[in-house]
Each structure stands twice: as C-alpha cells, then as structure tokens.
Motif scaffolding. Sequence first.
Motif, mmCIF file in Angstrom:
data_model
loop_
_atom_site.group_PDB
_atom_site.id
_atom_site.type_symbol
_atom_site.label_atom_id
_atom_site.label_comp_id
_atom_site.label_asym_id
_atom_site.label_seq_id
_atom_site.Cartn_x
_atom_site.Cartn_y
_atom_site.Cartn_z
ATOM 1 N N TYR A 173 0.830 -1.213 0.000
ATOM 2 C CA TYR A 173 0.000 0.000 0.000
ATOM 3 C C TYR A 173 0.859 1.255 0.000
ATOM 4 C CZ TYR A 173 -3.363 3.542 1.433
ATOM 5 O OH TYR A 173 -4.139 4.679 1.474
ATOM 6 N N PHE A 174 1.888 1.288 0.862
ATOM 7 C CA PHE A 174 2.739 2.475 0.972
ATOM 8 C C PHE A 174 3.876 2.496 -0.061
ATOM 9 C CE2 PHE A 174 0.988 2.263 5.385
ATOM 10 C CZ PHE A 174 0.344 3.493 5.369
ATOM 11 N N LYS A 175 3.904 1.463 -0.904
ATOM 12 C CA LYS A 175 4.863 1.394 -2.016
ATOM 13 C C LYS A 175 6.319 1.426 -1.527
ATOM 14 C CE LYS A 175 1.762 3.357 -5.501
ATOM 15 N NZ LYS A 175 0.554 3.274 -4.677
ATOM 16 N N VAL A 176 6.606 0.528 -0.580
ATOM 17 C CA VAL A 176 7.978 0.373 -0.097
ATOM 18 C C VAL A 176 8.364 -1.100 -0.201
ATOM 19 C CG1 VAL A 176 7.935 2.360 1.440
ATOM 20 C CG2 VAL A 176 7.212 0.119 2.306
ATOM 21 N N ASP A 177 9.657 -1.362 -0.252
ATOM 22 C CA ASP A 177 10.181 -2.719 -0.352
ATOM 23 C C ASP A 177 10.804 -3.094 0.986
ATOM 24 O OD1 ASP A 177 11.238 -5.131 -1.020
ATOM 25 O OD2 ASP A 177 12.707 -4.355 -2.465
ATOM 26 N N LEU A 178 10.236 -4.100 1.632
ATOM 27 C CA LEU A 178 10.771 -4.538 2.919
ATOM 28 C C LEU A 178 12.049 -5.356 2.757
ATOM 29 C CD1 LEU A 178 7.519 -5.561 4.805
ATOM 30 C CD2 LEU A 178 8.830 -3.460 5.063
ATOM 31 N N GLY A 179 12.272 -5.892 1.569
ATOM 32 C CA GLY A 179 13.467 -6.694 1.339
ATOM 33 C C GLY A 179 13.538 -7.855 2.321
ATOM 34 N N ASP A 180 14.713 -7.979 2.966
ATOM 35 C CA ASP A 180 14.906 -9.061 3.942
ATOM 36 C C ASP A 180 14.855 -8.537 5.369
ATOM 37 O OD1 ASP A 180 17.200 -7.595 3.975
ATOM 38 O OD2 ASP A 180 18.571 -9.292 3.628
ATOM 39 N N ARG A 181 14.128 -7.460 5.589
ATOM 40 C CA ARG A 181 14.110 -6.852 6.909
ATOM 41 C C ARG A 181 13.284 -7.631 7.925
ATOM 42 N NH1 ARG A 181 14.826 -2.719 3.328
ATOM 43 N NH2 ARG A 181 16.310 -1.086 3.916
ATOM 44 N N LEU A 182 12.413 -8.502 7.459
ATOM 45 C CA LEU A 182 11.668 -9.366 8.370
ATOM 46 C C LEU A 182 12.408 -10.685 8.536
ATOM 47 C CD1 LEU A 182 7.996 -8.843 7.140
ATOM 48 C CD2 LEU A 182 9.071 -7.855 9.159
ATOM 49 N N PRO A 183 12.405 -11.248 9.740
ATOM 50 C CA PRO A 183 13.081 -12.527 9.932
ATOM 51 C C PRO A 183 12.416 -13.644 9.142
ATOM 52 C CG PRO A 183 11.801 -11.922 11.874
ATOM 53 C CD PRO A 183 11.795 -10.734 10.973
ATOM 54 N N ALA A 184 13.134 -14.730 8.988
ATOM 55 C CA ALA A 184 12.608 -15.868 8.229
ATOM 56 C C ALA A 184 11.320 -16.381 8.866
ATOM 57 C CB ALA A 184 13.656 -16.981 8.178
ATOM 58 N N PRO A 185 10.369 -16.789 8.045
ATOM 59 C CA PRO A 185 9.100 -17.293 8.600
ATOM 60 C C PRO A 185 9.312 -18.547 9.429
ATOM 61 C CG PRO A 185 8.911 -16.839 6.246
ATOM 62 C CD PRO A 185 10.366 -16.770 6.578
ATOM 63 N N ARG A 186 8.451 -18.709 10.415
ATOM 64 C CA ARG A 186 8.445 -19.941 11.196
ATOM 65 C C ARG A 186 6.999 -20.312 11.502
ATOM 66 N NH1 ARG A 186 10.886 -17.850 17.014
ATOM 67 N NH2 ARG A 186 9.211 -16.389 17.528
ATOM 68 N N PRO A 187 6.714 -21.604 11.645
ATOM 69 C CA PRO A 187 5.324 -22.019 11.859
ATOM 70 C C PRO A 187 4.754 -21.411 13.133
ATOM 71 C CG PRO A 187 6.726 -23.887 11.319
ATOM 72 C CD PRO A 187 7.649 -22.735 11.576
#
Length: 253
Positions: free
Chosen positions: A203-217
């Motif tokens: 929505y805000f037209k930004v790229d988070l890239g790898d700033r979030l940690p890897a997904p986990r269940p």
Amino acid sequence: MSSSAASRATIIGLDTPAGAYLARLLRARHYTVAGSSTDPDRAAAMLATLGADEVDLLASALASLEGPPHDEVYVLDGSVDASACTTPWPEVRVFVAAGPGGNGVTIAEPGRFVVSGRLYDHASRLDPPDHWALAAVLAVRDFARSGVLPNFDDPDSARDLGWTPEYVDAMWRMLQAPVPRDEVVATGVALSRRDIAVHAAAYFKVDLGDRLPAPRPADVELGDPSGIARDLGWRAFTHGRDLVRTLCEGVPA
C-alpha cells in the motif's frame, strides 16, 4: 424485532471502538441511543469522529439502565451482567460480548432474550496506536517515511481478525432473531503481523526486502462463522489484504 423510530438502545461500553461504531449503526437505523463508558472523553471523541453526536452519554452503567424502557441493551465492556439489564425491563433484548472462549458471560433467567456473541479479534481506525494490527501498519508507514523499520516481535503470531464495523452489524442481527441464539463472530481467516507488514508495504509502495526474519510455523485459533452465516445471513467481507488496506487508508501517509 423492528428498528422503528421508537426503538431505544443502551450501549454499555461506548468508549470502545465497537461501542462507537455500534452507536453510529443504531442511529442510522433510527434508534434513540444512550450509553455509558469508563472514559467519557474518549467516548465523546470517537462518537464525534464518526458523526454520531446524537447519543446520550451517561455517567455510569447503572445510570444507563434507568429511565424509559429500552428495547435493546448491548454489554460490551463486562461492567454489568445480563440479569442486571433484564431486571428493570423484562422484555428487553440483551447482547453480551464475550471472547472466543465465551469467558465471563452471565446468562440471565430462563425465558429472557439474552445472547452471547463470541467475538474474535477485530480492528478499526478508532483503535489506539498500540493495537497489534494498527501498530504493524504504522511501523511500515514510518519505514516508508524514514527508512527505519522497528523490530517486529514474533512476526508470525497470527489471529482471526475482522473489521469492527462489520462485527457490530452481527451484534445487531443477533438481537433481531426470532429466538435467542449465541453465535461466533469471526472471519475464519488468519492474519499475522508478517501478513500485515507485507500488505502495508504494498500500500505504501515500499520494499521490505529481507528486513523481516525468516518465517516460522505458528499456531492460530480460527473462529467458525458458519453458524451465524446460516442463522442470520452474516459474514465478514473485510479480512486479510482488504482489512490491511482499509486500515492503511485511515492513517496519514
């Protein structure tokens, strides 16, 4: 029960977002509305934001249960139980808000019209900034402004999350039913902080890239809205990406 110009409703918990949205909905359906809150200033501010100024804001829950007979009472903040509401007006219909597990609900005497809504989590533009969903939206908005993304604690923590204005319609429908029946009010769809961040970034037209940690269940408890859909024709239309976009539209870019 019909919503004519003579219908009167009391909302106990007007300082909650659900209380304010419910007041607006009832006024639009020609009810006379009164209610109480523990934070009158907050209640008045939310009602003004929604244009629901023609609501009598009373000093206490007990004060809201006095005066002329009311057709409907909505207990949203847990400050009174259903039997207290039915005592002055035996014919009144009472809605009591409960959490997903139904904890804290007191059912009135048999034969009275009292229903419990098992409400799963819901969000709106009236929520405080620290509400978990709105906080995630604001974090991405701030990242779009500054390039600094705050730490997302437990990004894969997920909940069944709906849109508050739709949930108050479910409350109202429960009191129009021919017989009292408790219902689950939910979307049946999971939404995590990670999901919110991704949708808000689009929505805000930004790229988070790898700033979030890897997904986990992560485990999530989902509600089953099939009962209220069958009984009352209600369903949640705003969830997932649509809900996040709606929240984004309510904050300054």
